[in-house]
Enzyme design. Sequence first.
Site, PDB file in Angstrom:
ATOM      1  N   ASP A  34       0.868  -0.952  -0.565  1.00 45.66           N
ATOM      2  CA  ASP A  34      -0.426  -0.329   0.186  1.00 45.66           C
ATOM      3  C   ASP A  34       0.699   1.034   0.185  1.00 45.66           C
ATOM      4  O   ASP A  34       0.691   2.288   0.084  1.00 45.66           O
ATOM      5  CB  ASP A  34      -1.194   0.202   1.116  1.00 45.66           C
ATOM      6  CG  ASP A  34      -0.209   0.261   2.414  1.00 45.66           C
ATOM      7  OD1 ASP A  34       0.976   0.099   2.636  1.00 45.66           O
ATOM      8  OD2 ASP A  34      -0.815   0.207   3.934  1.00 45.66           O
ATOM      9  N   ARG A  93      10.187  27.119   2.655  1.00 48.95           N
ATOM     10  CA  ARG A  93       9.621  28.631   2.097  1.00 48.95           C
ATOM     11  C   ARG A  93       8.368  28.378   2.889  1.00 48.95           C
ATOM     12  O   ARG A  93       8.780  29.927   2.886  1.00 48.95           O
ATOM     13  CB  ARG A  93       9.620  27.993   0.105  1.00 48.95           C
ATOM     14  CG  ARG A  93      10.560  27.713  -0.458  1.00 48.95           C
ATOM     15  CD  ARG A  93      11.057  27.444  -1.511  1.00 48.95           C
ATOM     16  NE  ARG A  93      10.249  25.443  -1.440  1.00 48.95           N
ATOM     17  CZ  ARG A  93      10.519  25.358  -2.896  1.00 48.95           C
ATOM     18  NH1 ARG A  93      10.598  25.685  -4.571  1.00 48.95           N
ATOM     19  NH2 ARG A  93      10.260  24.099  -3.182  1.00 48.95           N
ATOM     20  N   GLN A  94       7.227  27.066   3.533  1.00 45.36           N
ATOM     21  CA  GLN A  94       6.571  28.378   3.978  1.00 45.36           C
ATOM     22  C   GLN A  94       7.507  28.243   5.857  1.00 45.36           C
ATOM     23  O   GLN A  94       7.036  27.322   6.841  1.00 45.36           O
ATOM     24  CB  GLN A  94       5.799  27.186   4.211  1.00 45.36           C
ATOM     25  CG  GLN A  94       5.051  26.725   2.653  1.00 45.36           C
ATOM     26  CD  GLN A  94       4.293  25.431   2.453  1.00 45.36           C
ATOM     27  OE1 GLN A  94       2.456  25.776   3.175  1.00 45.36           O
ATOM     28  NE2 GLN A  94       4.689  24.707   2.605  1.00 45.36           N
ATOM     29  N   LYS A 190      11.013  42.799  -6.134  1.00 40.65           N
ATOM     30  CA  LYS A 190      10.098  42.409  -7.308  1.00 40.65           C
ATOM     31  C   LYS A 190       8.859  41.153  -6.623  1.00 40.65           C
ATOM     32  O   LYS A 190       8.480  42.370  -4.867  1.00 40.65           O
ATOM     33  CB  LYS A 190      10.549  40.233  -6.639  1.00 40.65           C
ATOM     34  CG  LYS A 190      10.542  39.265  -5.579  1.00 40.65           C
ATOM     35  CD  LYS A 190      11.159  38.078  -5.889  1.00 40.65           C
ATOM     36  CE  LYS A 190      11.267  37.807  -5.016  1.00 40.65           C
ATOM     37  NZ  LYS A 190      11.698  35.868  -4.607  1.00 40.65           N
ATOM     38  N   ASP A 216      20.570  33.143  -4.643  1.00 37.78           N
ATOM     39  CA  ASP A 216      19.571  32.521  -4.175  1.00 37.78           C
ATOM     40  C   ASP A 216      19.790  31.156  -3.564  1.00 37.78           C
ATOM     41  O   ASP A 216      21.095  31.121  -3.698  1.00 37.78           O
ATOM     42  CB  ASP A 216      17.726  32.421  -4.893  1.00 37.78           C
ATOM     43  CG  ASP A 216      17.201  32.668  -4.556  1.00 37.78           C
ATOM     44  OD1 ASP A 216      17.106  33.071  -3.145  1.00 37.78           O
ATOM     45  OD2 ASP A 216      16.334  33.488  -4.569  1.00 37.78           O
TER      46      ASP A 216
END
Length: 312
Positions: A34, A93-94, A190, A216
């Site tokens: 599963d 990123r959160q 931005k 970055d």
Amino acid sequence: MKILAGTAHRDLAERIAGDAGAELGHVEISRFPDGEVFVKIKDNVRGADLFIIQPLSYPPNESLMELLIMIDAAKRASANRITAVLPFYGYARQDRKDQPRVPITAKLVANLLVAAGANRLLTVDLHAQQIQGFFDIPVDHLYASPIIVRHLRAKRNLKNLVVVSPDPGGLKMAYGYARQLEAGLALIGKQRKSSSDVESAYLVGEVQDCDTLIVDDIVSTAGTLSGAAQLLKDSGARSIRAAVTHSLLCEKGVERIRASAIEELITTDSVPQRIQNDGFDLTILSLSELLAEAICRIHKQQSVSCLFRVEE
């Protein structure tokens, strides 16, 4: 000291173990019919100083569950200390609530790692520095900049170099690169239109007839990079390169970089590359020596501060 690894980036794990002078431990990782993850550590880890290598890269959910289950298995096998080695810390990123009814997944993952039994975290270039504060265990936060800076210093044709941050949040990272490269500094503002589309609005700094380097931490759809590159080109930059620690490039991102003014994309092997780089210059630098040295120093209770310096 023992080193184990999940399936997310086996090649990097083997290089790290080799550079650390150790053998990669044996772990059986499989799936039930599963889809549930099964883990069995084949080596004796009782009393061991254990390092588990697993970037939370594609697919991030599978990688995270593998890591959590490996940590739990190691804890129940009486490992003395468990260090989670995440070359790429996913879900970072959160890291804040910037709109109603959204999660803070960077904190959630921190809670999960600690609850599973991790005693320490070793990672590279977090999306935001404050994520270290989400943990109540020691965090060793390394930087890829020394590796990337050495690569750039070998290029003798860079003149009037300007390091560019593609957004205000990356200004501290850009300043670090600028100081190490003795270069100028510029900032791009931005406006994000969606998770994959970014509109670069304005440039603060002078780049006319200069070689430029956009720095970055993460690239995926390359909306930020391509938009920044176009703005730099319109502002008269002589050349445009990009240095990004974690390359999560998808097909859309590759197309954007291929069509952009970026001459070279410099990144690391923190995550395995899923796409071909046909049509643009991609340089992949290895983190294996950096992480291996950090693992050895942590094991020997030595300082890791020297790993932040760039050798002349």
